[in-house]
Design a protein around this motif. Structure first.
Motif, PDB file in Angstrom:
ATOM      1  N   ASP A 268      23.242-101.029 -51.654  1.00  0.00           N
ATOM      2  CA  ASP A 268      24.478-101.285 -51.258  1.00  0.00           C
ATOM      3  C   ASP A 268      24.060-102.643 -50.575  1.00  0.00           C
ATOM      4  OD1 ASP A 268      26.655-101.589 -49.806  1.00  0.00           O
ATOM      5  OD2 ASP A 268      26.970 -99.531 -48.984  1.00  0.00           O
ATOM      6  N   GLU A 269      24.413-103.673 -51.033  1.00  0.00           N
ATOM      7  CA  GLU A 269      24.457-105.286 -50.233  1.00  0.00           C
ATOM      8  C   GLU A 269      23.064-105.388 -49.638  1.00  0.00           C
ATOM      9  OE1 GLU A 269      27.389-106.963 -48.029  1.00  0.00           O
ATOM     10  OE2 GLU A 269      28.842-105.676 -48.542  1.00  0.00           O
ATOM     11  N   PRO A 270      21.921-105.446 -50.872  1.00  0.00           N
ATOM     12  CA  PRO A 270      20.643-105.897 -50.556  1.00  0.00           C
ATOM     13  C   PRO A 270      20.668-107.291 -50.048  1.00  0.00           C
ATOM     14  CG  PRO A 270      21.041-105.789 -52.801  1.00  0.00           C
ATOM     15  CD  PRO A 270      22.263-105.281 -52.432  1.00  0.00           C
TER      16      PRO A 270
ATOM     17  N   GLU B  57      27.746-105.508 -54.114  1.00  0.00           N
ATOM     18  CA  GLU B  57      27.198-106.884 -53.534  1.00  0.00           C
ATOM     19  C   GLU B  57      28.461-107.862 -53.253  1.00  0.00           C
ATOM     20  OE1 GLU B  57      25.479-109.052 -52.270  1.00  0.00           O
ATOM     21  OE2 GLU B  57      23.548-108.226 -52.072  1.00  0.00           O
ATOM     22  N   GLN B  58      28.156-109.004 -52.267  1.00  0.00           N
ATOM     23  CA  GLN B  58      29.118-110.005 -52.292  1.00  0.00           C
ATOM     24  C   GLN B  58      28.512-111.470 -52.614  1.00  0.00           C
ATOM     25  OE1 GLN B  58      32.304-109.296 -49.342  1.00  0.00           O
ATOM     26  NE2 GLN B  58      30.919-107.934 -48.226  1.00  0.00           N
ATOM     27  N   ASN B  59      27.039-111.458 -52.664  1.00  0.00           N
ATOM     28  CA  ASN B  59      26.631-112.661 -53.043  1.00  0.00           C
ATOM     29  C   ASN B  59      26.580-112.907 -54.444  1.00  0.00           C
ATOM     30  OD1 ASN B  59      24.341-114.282 -53.802  1.00  0.00           O
ATOM     31  ND2 ASN B  59      23.427-113.923 -51.703  1.00  0.00           N
TER      32      ASN B  59
ATOM     33  N   PRO C 167      20.657 -97.801 -48.496  1.00  0.00           N
ATOM     34  CA  PRO C 167      22.163 -98.050 -47.842  1.00  0.00           C
ATOM     35  C   PRO C 167      22.124 -99.480 -47.266  1.00  0.00           C
ATOM     36  CG  PRO C 167      20.498 -96.987 -46.395  1.00  0.00           C
ATOM     37  CD  PRO C 167      19.839 -96.960 -47.566  1.00  0.00           C
ATOM     38  N   GLN C 168      23.353 -99.841 -47.095  1.00  0.00           N
ATOM     39  CA  GLN C 168      23.414-101.134 -46.358  1.00  0.00           C
ATOM     40  C   GLN C 168      22.794-100.915 -45.012  1.00  0.00           C
ATOM     41  OE1 GLN C 168      27.774-101.598 -46.018  1.00  0.00           O
ATOM     42  NE2 GLN C 168      27.611-103.728 -45.700  1.00  0.00           N
ATOM     43  N   GLY C 169      22.221-102.045 -44.551  1.00  0.00           N
ATOM     44  CA  GLY C 169      21.572-102.112 -43.366  1.00  0.00           C
ATOM     45  C   GLY C 169      20.281-101.523 -43.730  1.00  0.00           C
TER      46      GLY C 169
ATOM     47  N   ARG D 275      36.073-107.513 -51.394  1.00  0.00           N
ATOM     48  CA  ARG D 275      36.002-107.840 -50.005  1.00  0.00           C
ATOM     49  C   ARG D 275      35.434-106.802 -48.899  1.00  0.00           C
ATOM     50  NH1 ARG D 275      40.922-108.592 -48.368  1.00  0.00           N
ATOM     51  NH2 ARG D 275      41.654-107.018 -49.830  1.00  0.00           N
ATOM     52  N   ASN D 276      35.313-107.361 -47.925  1.00  0.00           N
ATOM     53  CA  ASN D 276      34.890-106.642 -46.652  1.00  0.00           C
ATOM     54  C   ASN D 276      36.090-105.387 -46.558  1.00  0.00           C
ATOM     55  OD1 ASN D 276      32.445-107.858 -46.167  1.00  0.00           O
ATOM     56  ND2 ASN D 276      33.673-109.455 -44.737  1.00  0.00           N
ATOM     57  N   GLY D 277      35.255-104.230 -46.300  1.00  0.00           N
ATOM     58  CA  GLY D 277      36.216-103.161 -45.690  1.00  0.00           C
ATOM     59  C   GLY D 277      37.212-102.491 -46.991  1.00  0.00           C
ATOM     60  N   VAL D 278      36.719-102.901 -48.093  1.00  0.00           N
ATOM     61  CA  VAL D 278      37.701-102.292 -49.260  1.00  0.00           C
ATOM     62  C   VAL D 278      37.150-100.924 -49.708  1.00  0.00           C
ATOM     63  CG1 VAL D 278      38.447-104.398 -50.221  1.00  0.00           C
ATOM     64  CG2 VAL D 278      36.544-103.380 -51.122  1.00  0.00           C
ATOM     65  N   GLY D 279      36.207-100.388 -49.362  1.00  0.00           N
ATOM     66  CA  GLY D 279      35.441 -99.242 -49.723  1.00  0.00           C
ATOM     67  C   GLY D 279      34.378 -98.913 -50.220  1.00  0.00           C
ATOM     68  N   LYS D 280      33.521-100.311 -50.538  1.00  0.00           N
ATOM     69  CA  LYS D 280      32.339-100.028 -51.372  1.00  0.00           C
ATOM     70  C   LYS D 280      31.222 -99.081 -50.654  1.00  0.00           C
ATOM     71  CE  LYS D 280      31.749-104.293 -50.814  1.00  0.00           C
ATOM     72  NZ  LYS D 280      32.674-104.877 -49.853  1.00  0.00           N
ATOM     73  N   THR D 281      31.036 -99.424 -49.418  1.00  0.00           N
ATOM     74  CA  THR D 281      30.045 -98.364 -48.985  1.00  0.00           C
ATOM     75  C   THR D 281      30.498 -96.774 -48.942  1.00  0.00           C
ATOM     76  OG1 THR D 281      29.196-100.065 -47.439  1.00  0.00           O
ATOM     77  CG2 THR D 281      28.814 -97.747 -46.771  1.00  0.00           C
ATOM     78  N   THR D 282      31.761 -96.621 -48.548  1.00  0.00           N
ATOM     79  CA  THR D 282      32.354 -95.441 -48.773  1.00  0.00           C
ATOM     80  C   THR D 282      32.026 -94.824 -49.956  1.00  0.00           C
ATOM     81  OG1 THR D 282      34.147 -96.080 -47.262  1.00  0.00           O
ATOM     82  CG2 THR D 282      34.407 -93.988 -48.471  1.00  0.00           C
ATOM     83  N   LEU D 283      32.357 -95.489 -51.112  1.00  0.00           N
ATOM     84  CA  LEU D 283      32.034 -95.093 -52.478  1.00  0.00           C
ATOM     85  C   LEU D 283      30.638 -94.742 -52.610  1.00  0.00           C
ATOM     86  CD1 LEU D 283      32.832 -94.884 -55.538  1.00  0.00           C
ATOM     87  CD2 LEU D 283      32.190 -97.318 -55.867  1.00  0.00           C
TER      88      LEU D 283
HETATM   89  N1  LIG Z   1      32.405 -93.825 -40.417  1.00  0.00           N
HETATM   90  C1  LIG Z   1      33.741 -94.446 -40.524  1.00  0.00           C
HETATM   91  N2  LIG Z   1      34.611 -93.635 -39.816  1.00  0.00           N
HETATM   92  C2  LIG Z   1      36.008 -93.985 -40.260  1.00  0.00           C
HETATM   93  N3  LIG Z   1      36.374 -94.952 -40.833  1.00  0.00           N
HETATM   94  C3  LIG Z   1      35.342 -95.911 -41.446  1.00  0.00           C
HETATM   95  C4  LIG Z   1      33.982 -95.372 -41.142  1.00  0.00           C
HETATM   96  N4  LIG Z   1      33.204 -96.330 -41.867  1.00  0.00           N
HETATM   97  C5  LIG Z   1      34.162 -97.289 -42.341  1.00  0.00           C
HETATM   98  N5  LIG Z   1      35.566 -96.908 -42.162  1.00  0.00           N
HETATM   99  C6  LIG Z   1      36.757 -97.479 -42.525  1.00  0.00           C
HETATM  100  O1  LIG Z   1      36.689 -97.271 -44.327  1.00  0.00           O
HETATM  101  C7  LIG Z   1      37.141 -98.448 -45.039  1.00  0.00           C
HETATM  102  C8  LIG Z   1      36.070 -98.819 -45.881  1.00  0.00           C
HETATM  103  O2  LIG Z   1      34.673 -99.195 -45.291  1.00  0.00           O
HETATM  104  P1  LIG Z   1      33.552 -99.615 -45.981  1.00  0.00           P
HETATM  105  O3  LIG Z   1      32.270 -99.514 -44.963  1.00  0.00           O
HETATM  106  O4  LIG Z   1      33.474 -98.550 -47.137  1.00  0.00           O
HETATM  107  O5  LIG Z   1      33.839-100.902 -46.623  1.00  0.00           O
HETATM  108  P2  LIG Z   1      32.823-101.758 -47.482  1.00  0.00           P
HETATM  109  O6  LIG Z   1      33.657-102.377 -48.668  1.00  0.00           O
HETATM  110  O7  LIG Z   1      31.485-101.177 -47.679  1.00  0.00           O
HETATM  111  O8  LIG Z   1      32.766-103.186 -46.622  1.00  0.00           O
HETATM  112  P3  LIG Z   1      31.498-104.086 -46.233  1.00  0.00           P
HETATM  113  O9  LIG Z   1      31.659-105.255 -47.427  1.00  0.00           O
HETATM  114  O10 LIG Z   1      32.003-104.946 -45.049  1.00  0.00           O
HETATM  115  O11 LIG Z   1      30.457-103.164 -46.103  1.00  0.00           O
HETATM  116  C9  LIG Z   1      37.327 -99.550 -43.790  1.00  0.00           C
HETATM  117  O12 LIG Z   1      38.558 -99.531 -43.463  1.00  0.00           O
HETATM  118  C10 LIG Z   1      36.423 -99.076 -42.416  1.00  0.00           C
HETATM  119  O13 LIG Z   1      37.028 -99.339 -41.377  1.00  0.00           O
END
Ligand SMILES: Nc1ncnc2c1ncn2[C@@H]1O[C@H](COP(=O)(O)OP(=O)(O)OP(=O)(O)O)[C@@H](O)[C@H]1O
Ligand SMILES: [Mg+2]
Lengths: 237, 290
Positions: A162-164, A195-197, A87-89, A40-48
């Motif tokens: 990331d989320e193409p 992806e989420q699609n 990257p995403q975006g 889901r949104n915000g679980v850390g995929k982009t962070t990974l």
């Molecule tokens: N630059 C940042 N600084 C601090 N916290 C961040 C930053 N970017 C994201 N976060 C937090 O890290 C967590 C994971 O974010 P992330 O972007 O990895 O999620 P995601 O799975 O890619 O979500 P989405 O599907 O919306 O892209 C979220 O709680 C977000 O609020």
């Protein structure tokens, strides 16, 4: 598919300082494989993905790529050993022309391979048509193609995608998916797809990891990742 | 005076002001526009270029080569200072202002102690040309051509070379550039050295027309900062047109009310621009494009 492990991640923790977003991630990608990371949104995929390319430094854990420990390499060195990042975006350089964007992408492959513009233009003819146009004036779908082309030109062995599909017309989404699959088949580049699609996941990935709250909570094999019901259930989690 | 000689006098005044603004600002504009670093030691890079140019010229080397030597020397000093100081302060703009100010003080006092309060200069070469009733310095006309040439070369560098494309990408999105394999630290180091070399070039070009004193950088600093503030972050869309507009203001006011009012005019212009266009001309031009 050679079956050699290309990327292996173990015990990866990291984030933005403070409480880590990634709480110990273990995953691997084989040579030539398309693997999905869903959640889901915000679980850390982009962070990974940012931690894998080296834009965020891990607090703990190791990242091995092609048999080499790359955990302490900066992003530019990781790109040079063959990790491509989309990257995403999209993050194309808006004031640079399309061909200048691709030229920056050459840097990753410098000394390792010759930039193959023919292949990029073959996959994404629009990029040749718009070569001199500022990247910021392209549509979202075209920018996504440029971001993929910009990674391709550096001859990566693994693409972090990331989320193409985000913010792109459905008709173009399928076209991009087909292009990435064809690229994978023809060049053997492995893809780690976030992806989420649903359609995209099911049509592209051969294996998957489900991530929630910074942990891998499920692994999906070939049967599960191509089943719309299973994937839908994990996306809704 | 006939029409032609009046027109020439006006164009000469404008060209002289424009050249001084462009040449004194180019190095500062590159470093600020590309890296966001406000380099208060800008004047001392100019001084470095001037001193080296004069020292080399007095050894018997032809002036153009001496100017190149002055520019290269300033560029090398820039490379060293980037490595030792600036590199550590990229994300701390206020600290980099204080640090470059410190470098500026050390440089002026150091030169004062080592080389004394003044250094023997070299005369302005090339004599003068007579137009109508007045005579004009030929060398100053050469400086105008040099200013235009430098803008052209910089444009080619940033828009037609690989370094230029990568530098522009790095400025736009440093993280993304890194993720594509760009060694951004190296780009910043080269860019800082380029800015320092441009400052040194300005010093070398103006050295024959000035008295060499350790504080000579201060002569350039007001004009260079005014040009960069009015222009904003983009040297081609900002600093160059700003120099043209400010050149008109300064030449006009100087012709009408004298040197002092020319200077006042520049300062009034900068205050107005800060009020109306906080991102300078290039901010306005780029903003309208979007
Ligand atoms: N630059 C940042 N600084 C601090 N916290 C961040 C930053 N970017 C994201 N976060 C937090 O890290 C967590 C994971 O974010 P992330 O972007 O990895 O999620 P995601 O799975 O890619 O979500 P989405 O599907 O919306 O892209 C979220 O709680 C977000 O609020
Ligand atoms: Mg994300």
């Amino acid at each position: 598919m050679a079956g050699e492990t290309l990327l292996s991640v173990s015990g990866l923790r990291g984030g933005y300082g403070g409480k880590p977003v990634l709480q110990g991630i273990d995953l691997s990608v084989e040579e030539g494989e398309i693997v999905a990371v869903i959640g889901r949104n915000g679980v850390g995929k982009t962070t990974l993905l940012k931690t894998l390319i080296g834009l965020l430094s891990p607090m703990d854990g190791t990242i091995r790529f092609a048999g080499e420990d790359v955990t302490s390499l900066p992003a530019d060195k990781r790109a040079k050993v063959g990790i491509g990042y989309i990257p995403q975006g999209r993050e194309v350089f808006p004031r640079l022309s399309v061909s200048e964007n691709l030229m920056v992408g050459e840097t990753a492959g410098a000394g390792r391979s010759e930039p193959n513009y023919q292949r990029v233009y073959d996959f994404f003819p629009i990029l040749k048509e718009r070569a001199r146009q500022a990247a910021g004036t392209l549509s979202g779908g075209q920018q996504q193609q440029l971001a993929i082309g910009r990674a391709m030109i550096g001859a990566p062995r693994l693409m972090l995608l990331d989320e193409p599909s985000e913010g792109i017309q459905p008709s173009i989404v399928q076209e991009i998916a087909n292009n990435v699959k064809r690229l994978n088949a023809e060049t053997g580049v492995a893809v780690l797809l976030v992806e989420q699609n649903l359609d995209l996941i099911v049509s592209m990935a051969r294996r998957g990891f489900v991530i929630d709250k910074g942990r891998i909570v499920a692994k999906l094999g070939p049967e599960e990742i191509t089943s719309r019901d299973v994937v839908r259930r994990h996306l809704a989690l | 005076m006939d029409f032609f000689s009046t027109a020439f006098a006006i164009i000469y005044q404008f060209g002289d002001a424009f050249a001084f603004l462009v040449l004194s600002a180019a190095g500062l504009a590159v470093i600020f526009g590309m890296m966001g670093v406000i380099n208060l030691a800008h004047g001392e890079f100019i001084m470095c270029g001037a001193y080296v140019t004069v020292a080399v010229a007095r050894m018997g080397v032809p002036l153009p080569l001496a100017i190149v030597a002055g520019s290269i020397a300033a560029g090398l000093v820039g490379l060293v200072i980037e490595r030792l100081v600036i590199r550590h302060l990229y994300h701390r703009p206020l600290d980099s202002i204080v640090a470059t100010w410190g470098i500026s003080l050390i440089a002026t006092q150091g030169v004062l102690i080592v080389l004394g309060s003044t250094m023997q200069g070299i005369g302005t070469p090339l004599g003068s040309v007579q137009v109508g009733a007045l005579s004009y310095s030929t060398y100053r006309i050469v400086l105008m051509a040099a200013a235009v040439l430098i803008l052209l070369v910089l444009w080619l560098l940033f828009y037609r070379t690989r370094y230029g494309v990568i530098a522009r990408a790095t400025i736009a999105a440093p993280q993304m550039a890194r993720a594509l394999g760009v060694d951004t630290r190296r780009v910043y180091a080269l860019t800082f050295a380029l800015g320092a070399a441009l400052a040194g070039l300005a010093g070398g070009l103006y050295a024959p027309t000035m008295t060499l004193v350790p504080t000579m950088g201060a002569t350039f600093i007001v004009e260079s900062f005014v040009t960069v503030v009015v222009g904003g972050a983009d040297i081609f869309l900002g600093a160059a047109p700003a120099a043209a507009i400010l050149g008109v203001i300064r030449a006009g006011l100087t012709a009408w009310q004298g040197q002092f009012f020319g200077q006042i005019g520049l300062l009034v212009a900068v205050i107005l621009v800060i009020r109306v266009l906080p991102n300078g001309l290039s901010g306005l031009i780029l903003g309208n494009r979007r």
